[in-house]
Design a protein around this motif. Structure first.
Motif, PDB file in Angstrom:
ATOM      1  N   PHE A 185       4.859   1.750  -5.648  1.00 56.47           N
ATOM      2  CA  PHE A 185       5.700   2.336  -4.600  1.00 56.47           C
ATOM      3  C   PHE A 185       4.952   3.437  -3.843  1.00 56.47           C
ATOM      4  CE2 PHE A 185       9.276   0.256  -6.666  1.00 56.47           C
ATOM      5  CZ  PHE A 185      10.120  -0.016  -5.613  1.00 56.47           C
TER       6      PHE A 185
ATOM      7  N   TYR B  43       2.625   1.794  -1.446  1.00 59.00           N
ATOM      8  CA  TYR B  43       3.422   1.295  -0.320  1.00 59.00           C
ATOM      9  C   TYR B  43       3.745   2.443   0.638  1.00 59.00           C
ATOM     10  CZ  TYR B  43       7.493  -0.439   2.217  1.00 59.00           C
ATOM     11  OH  TYR B  43       8.386  -0.776   3.199  1.00 59.00           O
ATOM     12  N   ASN B  44       4.098   3.592   0.102  1.00 57.21           N
ATOM     13  CA  ASN B  44       4.391   4.755   0.943  1.00 57.21           C
ATOM     14  C   ASN B  44       3.158   5.181   1.736  1.00 57.21           C
ATOM     15  OD1 ASN B  44       7.041   4.924   0.154  1.00 57.21           O
ATOM     16  ND2 ASN B  44       6.675   6.505  -1.368  1.00 57.21           N
TER      17      ASN B  44
ATOM     18  N   SER C   8      11.935   4.699  -0.124  1.00 60.41           N
ATOM     19  CA  SER C   8      11.098   3.974  -1.074  1.00 60.41           C
ATOM     20  C   SER C   8      10.977   4.750  -2.389  1.00 60.41           C
ATOM     21  CB  SER C   8       9.720   3.729  -0.469  1.00 60.41           C
ATOM     22  OG  SER C   8       8.845   3.181  -1.410  1.00 60.41           O
TER      23      SER C   8
END
Length: 123
Positions: free
Chosen positions: A44, A47-48, A80
């Motif tokens: 995550f 992804y951020n 997120s």
């Protein structure tokens, strides 16, 4: 902006090694929830960071074209992070919450270390 993509590529390599280490830790130790939480947090967090790179590219393009600059996607990155914490809270037998939060911060710590190393090398 090319430099940001180079930073992202270097960070992706470092994170793959970290994920491999976490997978080994998950498979061969008794701390399965801790390593699983780190894996979820790192995914995550990466992804951020990817969202941040994309938004910075749009921001840079808008400034060069003298248009109104868009936001940097803080709301999406916050959502997120919230989703990662929700995963850990939903399945606490599989994911350790503190490890997920630490994993979310790892890409930003790697970014800080990368910049420090860059400035020490080019001084």
């Amino acid at each position: 902006m090319l430099e940001m993509h180079q930073i992202f590529a270097r960070q992706k390599k470092m994170l793959f090694f970290l994920l491999a280490f976490c997978a080994l830790g998950w498979g061969f130790t008794s701390f399965k929830t801790v390593f699983a939480g780190l894996i979820v947090g790192v995914l995550f967090g990466h992804y951020n960071f990817w969202i941040l790179v994309r938004r910075m590219e749009k921001f840079d393009r808008a400034l060069s074209e003298e248009k109104r600059a868009p936001g940097l996607g803080s709301g999406l990155r916050f959502a997120s992070g919230f989703a990662a914490a929700a995963v850990a809270l939903t399945w606490p037998t599989y994911f350790h919450l503190v490890s997920v939060v630490i994993g979310l911060m790892i890409p930003y710590v790697l970014l800080l270390v990368d910049r420090i190393v860059f400035h020490v090398k080019n001084q």
